[in-house]
Design an enzyme around this catalytic site. Sequence first.
Site, mmCIF file in Angstrom:
data_model
loop_
_atom_site.group_PDB
_atom_site.id
_atom_site.type_symbol
_atom_site.label_atom_id
_atom_site.label_comp_id
_atom_site.label_asym_id
_atom_site.label_seq_id
_atom_site.Cartn_x
_atom_site.Cartn_y
_atom_site.Cartn_z
ATOM 1 N N ASP A 1 0.812 -1.218 0.000
ATOM 2 C CA ASP A 1 0.000 0.000 0.000
ATOM 3 C C ASP A 1 0.845 1.268 0.000
ATOM 4 O OD1 ASP A 1 -1.954 -1.890 0.367
ATOM 5 O OD2 ASP A 1 -2.865 -0.919 2.116
ATOM 6 N N HIS B 1 3.785 -2.176 3.124
ATOM 7 C CA HIS B 1 3.833 -0.833 2.524
ATOM 8 C C HIS B 1 5.161 -0.664 1.790
ATOM 9 C CE1 HIS B 1 0.887 -0.644 5.774
ATOM 10 N NE2 HIS B 1 0.293 0.324 5.084
#
Length: 359
Positions: free
Chosen positions: A170, A311
């Site tokens: 993400d 991430h």
Amino acid sequence: MSVRKLIKTVAAMLAALMVFMMSSGFKSEVRADGNPDSVRQFVERLYRETLGREADEDGAADWTNRLLSGGSTGADVAFGFIFSDECRALTVENSDYVQVLYRAMLGREADEAGLNSWVSFLNAGHPRSNVFAGFVNSPEFTGLCTEYGIVRGNRRYVNPDLPMIALTFDDGPSGRTSELIDCLQSRGAAATFFVVGMNAERYTDTLARMRRAGCEIGNHTYDHTYLTRLSVTDIQGELGTVNDIVRAATGTGTTVLRPPGGYHNETVDAVAGMPLIMWSIDTRDWQTRSTQATIDHVLGNVHDGDIILMHDIYSTTIDAALYLIPELQRRGYQLVTVSELAEYRGGAQDGVAYYRFRP
Ligand code: ZN
């Protein structure tokens, strides 16, 4: 055996092979568009590289026709050769099998590191079809097919009967995201990137590379706003802007949504227009900023069907993922996109939130 009986037997064997190939995840969407001569040369080289002999006329004509008609992909044909009894008899040793894959599917000799890595993977008990998948999904095999005018497309090989998980990243892309794409691509693996628009517009080349590598691009809003605080119009604006950026860079828009923070409500669900993808393993990589903690969390919790949250804006996470990608494969997991995972595990509907796709 009479000729009629022989024909019947061969027909039954071909039918069984087709059923097996369909059930093992091969799709016939890809068509050869080269001229018949070059497609025939592709088949003839498979005879030489996998069986060590020249093609027989009937066999070569049959495989060539299947490629030209679009009934078989380059991967299907390679599978037919490599898993034939004739090739199996020549590749009893795992090292012989891997060397044949290098020659037949990549068009080169095995390098020592690659050979050792695949042989130890097989010696650990993993099926040969997993190694085959790694070669089929590699850019080198696509390149070899293209040389012979066989368009393989970006449909990856997934074995529906073996464990599979989705790595998701993400908040990116970032400057190091391309390292992840290289690693995934070289191992025949894929991941899903839930990009935010403000980073996506800075890294449009990276978006294009994701798509070419068979990765999936998901929507994570333009500026990481919590969607539950927005009006319908503003939600549409957030998602639409990211779609436009991704479409401009890659030709198609985003296919799945991960709302920032995981926050969603009935309005978000109704407006999304795509499945909402949550996660079953939260590495908390943003909090620990520790490569080792991220690795340990994934390896200590992973199961078939998991969706793993990381991430790609943190260097510590990139380092963790570069270790995890080969290690998860070594443990028998196929690394697939979220949509591939959904496809093989019952599907996903627009506006519905999913946390995992168990077998
Ligand atoms: Zn986020």
